[in-house]
Design a protein around this motif. Sequence first.
Motif, short mmCIF file in Angstrom:
data_model
loop_
_atom_site.label_atom_id
_atom_site.label_comp_id
_atom_site.label_asym_id
_atom_site.label_seq_id
_atom_site.Cartn_x
_atom_site.Cartn_y
_atom_site.Cartn_z
N GLU A 79 0.97 -1.64 0.11
CA GLU A 79 0.05 -0.22 0.29
C GLU A 79 0.52 1.52 0.07
OE1 GLU A 79 -3.78 1.55 2.36
OE2 GLU A 79 -2.06 0.58 3.60
N ASP A 86 -6.46 -1.79 -6.16
CA ASP A 86 -7.45 -2.19 -5.24
C ASP A 86 -7.41 -2.14 -5.05
OD1 ASP A 86 -6.67 -4.44 -6.41
OD2 ASP A 86 -9.25 -5.50 -6.29
N GLU A 88 -8.46 -1.59 -1.74
CA GLU A 88 -9.99 -1.63 -0.62
C GLU A 88 -10.21 -3.38 -0.75
OE1 GLU A 88 -9.53 0.30 -3.67
OE2 GLU A 88 -8.79 2.50 -2.20
N SER A 89 -9.68 -3.65 -1.36
CA SER A 89 -10.83 -4.87 -1.42
C SER A 89 -9.71 -5.83 -0.54
CB SER A 89 -11.22 -5.52 -3.10
OG SER A 89 -9.00 -6.02 -3.39
N GLU A 91 -7.67 -4.85 2.06
CA GLU A 91 -7.71 -4.45 3.02
C GLU A 91 -9.17 -5.04 3.52
OE1 GLU A 91 -6.99 -0.04 5.46
OE2 GLU A 91 -8.21 0.19 3.17
N ALA A 92 -10.44 -5.15 2.25
CA ALA A 92 -11.58 -5.14 3.51
C ALA A 92 -11.75 -6.61 4.07
CB ALA A 92 -12.18 -5.20 2.67
#
Length: 148
Positions: A79, A86, A88-89, A91-92
Amino acid sequence: MSQSSLDDEELFGEAAEEMRADVEEHLAAAREQLPTADGIWDVDSENTLGVLNALRSAFDVEGAEEHLRDAKKAFVVGERADAFEDAESLEADIEAVENVLGDVETAREEVGELAATIPELRGALEDAHAASDDDSAAGDDADDEDEA
């Protein structure tokens, strides 16, 4: 664009793919180390304390925690390098595994506390019932004396 910068871009792209794969592999390994639903639901034991101890053992997630930590380390590096398209995916996914691990750890602590309490409670209940039996026996003796 020079050959050198093209090679650097290609290398960076490969490194980013490898980092993402590393994160995903560690997340998969962490999920595999989580207890199974049946493993915490179906417990064989002859008494409550045995059930609690089996449950506490089922909640051991040390291996999952290690894999999650490795996934997070690789994610942070990727990061910061802006290597993920992506992020965010990923991290989710990390947060989802982290939440399940937190729930399992909380349950493990609660089961541990209950497992420590049950033997004490059993002893107190045995003492209370023994005292009740002694009081009943003493009352019966007094009734026998009154009738005589």
